[in-house]
Scaffold this motif. Structure first.
Motif, short mmCIF file in Angstrom:
data_model
loop_
_atom_site.label_atom_id
_atom_site.label_comp_id
_atom_site.label_asym_id
_atom_site.label_seq_id
_atom_site.Cartn_x
_atom_site.Cartn_y
_atom_site.Cartn_z
N ILE A 152 -3.76 1.40 -2.98
CA ILE A 152 -4.41 1.81 -1.89
C ILE A 152 -4.99 0.56 -1.31
O ILE A 152 -5.24 0.60 -0.12
CB ILE A 152 -5.75 2.70 -2.25
CG1 ILE A 152 -6.58 2.01 -3.21
CG2 ILE A 152 -5.34 4.09 -2.91
CD1 ILE A 152 -8.00 2.89 -3.59
N LYS A 153 -4.95 -0.55 -1.93
CA LYS A 153 -5.40 -1.78 -1.31
C LYS A 153 -4.71 -2.89 -1.94
O LYS A 153 -4.44 -2.94 -3.36
CB LYS A 153 -6.74 -1.98 -1.32
CG LYS A 153 -7.08 -3.26 -0.44
CD LYS A 153 -8.94 -3.21 -0.35
CE LYS A 153 -9.33 -4.54 0.60
NZ LYS A 153 -10.72 -4.33 0.63
N GLU A 198 -5.98 0.33 -7.28
CA GLU A 198 -5.07 1.60 -7.46
C GLU A 198 -5.92 2.80 -7.67
O GLU A 198 -7.15 2.70 -7.78
CB GLU A 198 -4.00 1.18 -8.44
CG GLU A 198 -4.65 1.31 -9.60
CD GLU A 198 -4.48 0.06 -10.66
OE1 GLU A 198 -4.80 0.07 -11.75
OE2 GLU A 198 -4.27 -1.14 -10.08
N LYS A 199 -5.33 3.89 -7.45
CA LYS A 199 -5.94 5.30 -7.44
C LYS A 199 -4.89 6.17 -8.13
O LYS A 199 -3.89 6.28 -7.81
CB LYS A 199 -6.61 5.88 -6.17
CG LYS A 199 -7.23 6.95 -6.07
CD LYS A 199 -7.78 7.37 -5.01
CE LYS A 199 -8.38 8.90 -5.13
NZ LYS A 199 -8.90 9.39 -3.70
N LYS A 257 0.84 -1.15 -0.05
CA LYS A 257 0.09 -0.15 0.08
C LYS A 257 0.96 1.26 -0.02
O LYS A 257 1.77 1.38 0.82
CB LYS A 257 -0.81 0.03 1.14
CG LYS A 257 -1.79 1.17 1.26
CD LYS A 257 -2.90 0.79 2.35
CE LYS A 257 -3.62 2.26 2.63
NZ LYS A 257 -4.65 1.98 3.73
N SER A 288 -1.35 4.97 -7.50
CA SER A 288 -0.88 4.72 -6.02
C SER A 288 -1.57 3.48 -5.51
O SER A 288 -2.99 3.38 -5.98
CB SER A 288 -1.31 5.98 -5.17
OG SER A 288 -0.72 5.58 -3.81
#
Length: 66
Positions: free
Chosen positions: A55-56, A64-65, A37, A53
């Motif tokens: 995120i989980k 991702e985000k 993460k 990035s």
């Protein structure tokens, strides 16, 4: 560990403040098992390289985000 490769300059603002418009972007191949993460990954989407990035993450999927 592989040597980083320059893939170009960033554009857009979705990854600010980590990546700013015009920043040089370098990538290197990593083992999937080392991802965590908060790591930044580059994916190929719609004929473009996109930075995201994590995120989980779990054993089978990465969310991702960016």
């Amino acid at each position: 560990m592989t040597k980083p490769i320059l893939i170009g300059k960033s554009y857009g603002n979705s990854m600010k403040p980590i990546i700013n418009q015009g920043d040089s972007l370098y990538v290197r191949k990593v083992n999937k098992k080392t991802l965590k993460k908060g790591d930044i990954i580059v994916v190929f989407q719609k004929k473009k390289l996109i930075s995201h990035s994590i995120i989980k993450i779990n054993k089978k999927t990465v969310k991702e985000k960016g």
